[in-house]
Design an enzyme around this catalytic site. Structure first.
Site, PDB file in Angstrom:
ATOM      1  N   GLU A  79       0.815  -0.947   0.450  1.00 43.41           N
ATOM      2  CA  GLU A  79       0.094  -0.285   0.025  1.00 43.41           C
ATOM      3  C   GLU A  79       0.705   1.221   0.204  1.00 43.41           C
ATOM      4  O   GLU A  79       0.202   2.145  -0.930  1.00 43.41           O
ATOM      5  CB  GLU A  79      -0.764  -0.055   1.264  1.00 43.41           C
ATOM      6  N   HIS A  86       0.215   7.144  -6.283  1.00 41.53           N
ATOM      7  CA  HIS A  86      -1.867   7.977  -6.394  1.00 41.53           C
ATOM      8  C   HIS A  86      -0.919   9.373  -5.701  1.00 41.53           C
ATOM      9  O   HIS A  86      -1.349  10.154  -5.961  1.00 41.53           O
ATOM     10  CB  HIS A  86      -1.917   7.906  -5.557  1.00 41.53           C
ATOM     11  N   HIS A 212       4.179  -3.919  -9.426  1.00 38.39           N
ATOM     12  CA  HIS A 212       2.468  -4.893  -9.479  1.00 38.39           C
ATOM     13  C   HIS A 212       2.985  -6.102  -9.129  1.00 38.39           C
ATOM     14  O   HIS A 212       2.384  -6.678  -9.234  1.00 38.39           O
ATOM     15  CB  HIS A 212       1.931  -4.739 -10.905  1.00 38.39           C
ATOM     16  N   ASP A 218      -7.839  -5.203  -3.344  1.00 37.88           N
ATOM     17  CA  ASP A 218      -8.856  -4.935  -2.664  1.00 37.88           C
ATOM     18  C   ASP A 218     -10.123  -4.659  -2.696  1.00 37.88           C
ATOM     19  O   ASP A 218     -11.116  -5.316  -2.430  1.00 37.88           O
ATOM     20  CB  ASP A 218      -8.374  -4.563  -1.296  1.00 37.88           C
ATOM     21  N   ASP A 230       0.366 -11.150  -8.974  1.00 43.39           N
ATOM     22  CA  ASP A 230       1.203 -13.295  -9.479  1.00 43.39           C
ATOM     23  C   ASP A 230       1.454 -13.570  -8.209  1.00 43.39           C
ATOM     24  O   ASP A 230       0.609 -13.145  -7.542  1.00 43.39           O
ATOM     25  CB  ASP A 230       2.357 -12.349 -10.206  1.00 43.39           C
TER      26      ASP A 230
HETATM   27  C1  HEM Z   1      -0.301   3.015 -14.886  1.00 45.03           C
HETATM   28  C2  HEM Z   1      -1.912   2.595 -14.333  1.00 45.03           C
HETATM   29  C3  HEM Z   1      -1.895   1.771 -13.067  1.00 45.03           C
HETATM   30  C4  HEM Z   1      -3.049   1.307 -13.066  1.00 45.03           C
HETATM   31  C5  HEM Z   1      -4.526   1.345 -13.621  1.00 45.03           C
HETATM   32  C6  HEM Z   1      -2.992   0.966 -11.836  1.00 45.03           C
HETATM   33  C7  HEM Z   1      -4.345   0.548 -11.097  1.00 45.03           C
HETATM   34  C8  HEM Z   1      -4.143  -0.404  -9.740  1.00 45.03           C
HETATM   35  C9  HEM Z   1      -5.134  -1.763  -8.904  1.00 45.03           C
HETATM   36  C10 HEM Z   1      -6.593  -1.179  -9.564  1.00 45.03           C
HETATM   37  C11 HEM Z   1      -4.773  -1.917  -8.104  1.00 45.03           C
HETATM   38  C12 HEM Z   1      -5.600  -2.272  -6.739  1.00 45.03           C
HETATM   39  C13 HEM Z   1      -6.203  -1.517  -5.471  1.00 45.03           C
HETATM   40  C14 HEM Z   1      -6.921  -2.197  -4.784  1.00 45.03           C
HETATM   41  O1  HEM Z   1      -7.983  -2.642  -5.040  1.00 45.03           O
HETATM   42  O2  HEM Z   1      -6.665  -2.479  -3.532  1.00 45.03           O
HETATM   43  C15 HEM Z   1      -3.294  -1.190  -7.119  1.00 45.03           C
HETATM   44  C16 HEM Z   1      -2.647  -1.920  -6.942  1.00 45.03           C
HETATM   45  C17 HEM Z   1      -1.236  -1.738  -6.557  1.00 45.03           C
HETATM   46  N1  HEM Z   1      -0.566  -0.832  -7.675  1.00 45.03           N
HETATM   47 FE1  HEM Z   1      -1.321   0.639  -9.292  1.00 45.03          FE
HETATM   48  N2  HEM Z   1      -1.871   0.940 -11.397  1.00 45.03           N
HETATM   49  C18 HEM Z   1      -1.154   1.164 -11.838  1.00 45.03           C
HETATM   50  C19 HEM Z   1       0.622   2.109 -12.234  1.00 45.03           C
HETATM   51  C20 HEM Z   1       1.024   1.559 -10.508  1.00 45.03           C
HETATM   52  C21 HEM Z   1       2.483   2.480 -10.267  1.00 45.03           C
HETATM   53  C22 HEM Z   1       3.278   3.415 -11.282  1.00 45.03           C
HETATM   54  C23 HEM Z   1       2.942   2.071  -9.300  1.00 45.03           C
HETATM   55  C24 HEM Z   1       3.766   2.383  -8.827  1.00 45.03           C
HETATM   56  C25 HEM Z   1       4.899   2.737  -9.538  1.00 45.03           C
HETATM   57  C26 HEM Z   1       2.360   1.189  -8.731  1.00 45.03           C
HETATM   58  C27 HEM Z   1       1.306   0.033  -7.254  1.00 45.03           C
HETATM   59  C28 HEM Z   1       0.815  -0.203  -7.333  1.00 45.03           C
HETATM   60  C29 HEM Z   1       0.886  -1.484  -5.685  1.00 45.03           C
HETATM   61  C30 HEM Z   1       2.144  -1.236  -5.237  1.00 45.03           C
HETATM   62  C31 HEM Z   1      -0.433  -2.331  -5.498  1.00 45.03           C
HETATM   63  C32 HEM Z   1      -0.664  -2.671  -4.334  1.00 45.03           C
HETATM   64  C33 HEM Z   1      -1.562  -2.256  -3.387  1.00 45.03           C
HETATM   65  C34 HEM Z   1      -2.116  -3.262  -2.442  1.00 45.03           C
HETATM   66  O3  HEM Z   1      -1.334  -4.302  -2.326  1.00 45.03           O
HETATM   67  O4  HEM Z   1      -2.750  -2.543  -1.586  1.00 45.03           O
HETATM   68  N3  HEM Z   1       0.694   1.029  -9.661  1.00 45.03           N
HETATM   69  N4  HEM Z   1      -3.167  -1.112  -8.803  1.00 45.03           N
END
Ligand code: HEM
Length: 375
Positions: A79, A86, A212, A218, A230
């Site tokens: 997170e 974000h 990712h 969640d 993954d």
């Molecule tokens: C480019 C488009 C991106 C989209 C559309 C996207 C979308 C998402 C979505 C929908 C989730 C799930 C959130 C939830 O349901 O809790 C997620 C999780 C996550 N994203 Fe992305 N993301 C993007 C780029 C990034 C970038 C650039 C980063 C970091 C540099 C990032 C880091 C993460 C991480 C670490 C999670 C896991 C959060 C957790 O496990 O609680 N994402 N992302």
């Protein structure tokens, strides 16, 4: 504009200006100070005295009762890494930085009541509220803390990057405008356009998506909290880049949900955006290049994150405190594998310039992926 809002906005601009002047003076003094090694707590050294306090913050968040539960690569780490994005991505290089959207400025915490209500920020309120008291306790700015926590968190993941950390962001920001954070239901065109406005190339979008590899969802399907992207969500490896290219076969929960497509493994979750970027001709080759090259994936991620974490900031006014970030444990393998039960025929290879590399298949029964446990 309503006069109340205008007056508020004017007073904020005047405060911002004063803060900026004071900070510039401070920053110039810091920049002008001769660089010499200083000894901080527990005999640790830093090249600048202002970095010493970050060792205290590190001990706190990686401590047994700290934010990351003794240095885990678990839910809070994931997170926190998501939060770095974000907060920072509310930025456009085509606008003056002080007209909303100041980039990596802590606005998502300072104006949580506004920004966490944006649809794309669904769920970030939890980590914002978990981090806020720690930032306040240590007297550091929200913008600094968010990037520091993300960098420390991902260094807890085996095979992880050692991200750069610059300190000294002002603790002042405007709320970022809505619609700056990409959504999983967005097209590749829309994502590349938005990321391009913030200064990222198509390849750099892929590089950032290595995040990712240590991630779960969640809120896209709330019936399966913690379902990972993954099979190895606590390891910063290239499995994510392989597994997103496998043919989707089923929805892990009650899908289809908005922003979701079929995944290849029971329990694994696939975002539509990851699926599409993995196969788009503009991004497919960068995506595939990481499958058998862990070091390339890490170095590209470090470079793109250095840019992300300082969006909207003038790095000449910040101090490089990267030495405080721990060195992550090395990855056991530099090459990803095909999950048990899958073969190269299941891969939807999408790079036109080079063939998909030959990968070993994991032994054993067909892989299924357990959820990331809540901490
Ligand atoms: C480019 C488009 C991106 C989209 C559309 C996207 C979308 C998402 C979505 C929908 C989730 C799930 C959130 C939830 O349901 O809790 C997620 C999780 C996550 N994203 Fe992305 N993301 C993007 C780029 C990034 C970038 C650039 C980063 C970091 C540099 C990032 C880091 C993460 C991480 C670490 C999670 C896991 C959060 C957790 O496990 O609680 N994402 N992302």
């Amino acid at each position: 504009m309503n006069t109340g809002i205008k007056r508020y906005r004017d007073s904020q601009i005047s405060m911002a200006f004063k803060t900026l002047v004071a900070l510039s003076a401070l920053a110039m003094a810091v920049v002008a100070a001769p660089s010499h090694t200083v000894t901080c707590s527990k005999g640790r050294t830093a090249s600048n005295a202002v970095c010493c306090k970050w060792f205290e913050v590190l001990d706190d968040i990686n401590g047994e009762d700290g934010l990351f539960d003794g240095g885990e690569c678990g839910e809070e780490t994931h997170e926190s890494l998501r939060l770095t994005f974000h907060d920072a991505i509310g930025f456009s290089q085509f606008k003056p930085a002080n007209v909303g959207g100041g980039g990596a400025d802590g606005s998502i915490m300072a104006h949580a009541e506004i920004e966490t209500n944006f649809h794309a920020n669904n769920g970030v309120d939890e980590i914002v509220e978990a981090q806020r008291p720690i930032a306040i306790k240590h007297g550091v700015s929200f913008g600094d803390f968010i990037q520091f926590a993300g960098a420390v968190g991902v260094s807890n993941c085996v095979g992880g990057p050692r991200l750069q950390f610059f300190a000294g962001r002002a603790n002042f920001s405007f709320p970022a405008p809505d619609k700056t954070v990409p959504e999983p239901s967005d097209s590749v065109n829309a994502i590349l356009k938005r990321m391009g406005e913030a200064g990222f190339s198509a390849n750099e979008v892929v590089d950032l998506l290595a995040s990712h590899s240590v991630a779960a969802q969640d809120h896209v399907d709330p019936t399966i909290n913690g379902s990972p992207f993954d099979s190895t969500p606590s390891t910063f490896d290239a499995q994510f880049f392989v597994e997103t290219l496998l043919k989707g076969t089923a929805f892990p929960g009650n899908g289809p949900n908005v922003g979701e497509v079929k995944s290849p493994l029971a329990g694994e979750f696939r975002l539509q955006s990851d699926f599409a970027i993995a196969r788009d001709p503009r991004t497919a080759c960068e995506w595939q290049s990481f499958v058998d090259n862990h070091d390339l994936m890490v170095s590209r991620f470090e470079k793109a994150m250095a840019k992300l974490s300082t969006l909207g900031q003038n790095t000449h006014f910040l101090t490089d405190c990267s030495e405080v970030i721990p060195v992550p444990k090395k990855a056991k393998s530099k090459v990803a594998t095909l999950p048990a039960g899958k073969t190269k025929k299941d891969i939807e290879a999408s790079c036109k310039h080079s063939p998909f590399p030959s990968l070993k298949t994991d032994p054993g029964p067909t892989t299924s992926v357990p959820p990331v446990p809540p901490s």
